[in-house]
Design a protein around this motif. Sequence first.
Motif, PDB file in Angstrom:
ATOM      1  N   GLY A 200       0.817  -1.206   0.000  1.00 29.50           N
ATOM      2  CA  GLY A 200       0.000   0.000   0.000  1.00 29.50           C
ATOM      3  C   GLY A 200       0.847   1.250   0.000  1.00 29.50           C
ATOM      4  N   LEU A 201       0.202   2.357   0.295  1.00 36.11           N
ATOM      5  CA  LEU A 201       0.847   3.669   0.262  1.00 36.11           C
ATOM      6  C   LEU A 201       1.403   4.007   1.639  1.00 36.11           C
ATOM      7  CD1 LEU A 201       1.370   6.315  -1.380  1.00 36.11           C
ATOM      8  CD2 LEU A 201      -0.795   7.148  -0.443  1.00 36.11           C
ATOM      9  N   MET A 202       2.672   4.386   1.684  1.00 43.08           N
ATOM     10  CA  MET A 202       3.285   4.874   2.915  1.00 43.08           C
ATOM     11  C   MET A 202       3.376   6.390   2.848  1.00 43.08           C
ATOM     12  SD  MET A 202       6.346   2.152   3.809  1.00 43.08           S
ATOM     13  CE  MET A 202       6.878   3.209   5.171  1.00 43.08           C
ATOM     14  N   LYS A 203       2.787   7.051   3.823  1.00 39.12           N
ATOM     15  CA  LYS A 203       2.843   8.499   3.887  1.00 39.12           C
ATOM     16  C   LYS A 203       4.229   8.960   4.324  1.00 39.12           C
ATOM     17  CE  LYS A 203      -1.454   9.475   2.806  1.00 39.12           C
ATOM     18  NZ  LYS A 203      -1.810  10.296   1.636  1.00 39.12           N
ATOM     19  N   LYS A 204       4.537  10.200   4.013  1.00 38.78           N
ATOM     20  CA  LYS A 204       5.830  10.774   4.376  1.00 38.78           C
ATOM     21  C   LYS A 204       6.013  10.712   5.891  1.00 38.78           C
ATOM     22  CE  LYS A 204       8.591  14.979   3.917  1.00 38.78           C
ATOM     23  NZ  LYS A 204       8.631  16.361   3.390  1.00 38.78           N
ATOM     24  N   GLY A 205       7.159  10.167   6.325  1.00 45.21           N
ATOM     25  CA  GLY A 205       7.452  10.026   7.742  1.00 45.21           C
ATOM     26  C   GLY A 205       7.021   8.703   8.333  1.00 45.21           C
ATOM     27  N   GLU A 206       6.242   7.912   7.621  1.00 44.33           N
ATOM     28  CA  GLU A 206       5.790   6.626   8.124  1.00 44.33           C
ATOM     29  C   GLU A 206       6.900   5.588   7.994  1.00 44.33           C
ATOM     30  OE1 GLU A 206       2.321   5.260   6.182  1.00 44.33           O
ATOM     31  OE2 GLU A 206       2.208   3.355   7.291  1.00 44.33           O
ATOM     32  N   SER A 207       6.981   4.673   8.970  1.00 47.62           N
ATOM     33  CA  SER A 207       8.027   3.658   8.989  1.00 47.62           C
ATOM     34  C   SER A 207       7.408   2.273   9.036  1.00 47.62           C
ATOM     35  CB  SER A 207       8.965   3.857  10.187  1.00 47.62           C
ATOM     36  OG  SER A 207       9.623   5.110  10.110  1.00 47.62           O
TER      37      SER A 207
END
Length: 300
Positions: A200-207
């Motif tokens: 899926g999509l990882m948002k900016k800053g997500e780990s």
Amino acid sequence: MAEDPEVETGAVQAQDVQPATPGAKLRAARDVQGLSIQDVATRTRIAQRQLEAVERDDYAALPGIPYAVGFARAYARAVGVDEVMIAAEVRNAVHGSDLGANRYEAFEPLDPARVPSRALAWTAAAIVVLLIAGFMIWRTQMFTPPISEEIAAQEQAKPVAARPAGAAPAAPVAQTVVFTAVDDVWLRIYDEAGERLKDGLMKKGESFTLPAAARNPMILTGRPQALGVTVGGKPVPPLGQADRTIADVPVSAEALLARAAGAGAVAAQPTATRPVGGAPVPAPAQPAPAVPQPGATAAN
């Protein structure tokens, strides 16, 4: 009792004025309803000049037999006349004239009032074009052969540096692999069995931390530069070139460390060695050529 001759004459005259041709019947029905030829054109969406040709039974002015029959049927439906009867009479009239001898009736067109408008047709065509373009973009994105996959395979094939003689083998240490999105990025991480560990999509800053029990994990993404990867807290080189799709790239701790070691070996350049003190090594002396002595004579 004798019949009134005036009544009989009136009945005959009334019978004589009954419309005999299909066009005359349609025109009479229109007059009874108080409609103009333009009203019928609006209802049927047929040009007024073509409806006038139908009323005149001038079928030669129409594009062909199918159109003559189709226009007459639509006209009859608009003014409440039996369209089957009108269509049969038009066919008989056409085939009884020269028009029927020169033209072939290949088909009968649909009712012009039911034909889709031009705007609707263009809209449908635009939707089809957009769908085809979207499919082609998706297919190109999914099936572009990634260059980074070949690079990763070459790096894995490189031999591991041998440890010094007598040194004990290092105990394997579990290294934690962490993916951090430096920008919004879509990715898929899966193991050798095809099970998706992250999709899926990882948002900016997500780990995302890779499970320690993952077996031969690999990654698929279209923006490798948007991912920061660390092994045991230490960053590793990017997984691929910017904005180039990578697929089946191993992301286990061992594979990533080997990748980093290979990148470091390529960056290092060999340097020439010098003696301690920095003085250049002199070139070896060359023997001097032999010089003949004065008074020496050649041996007999």
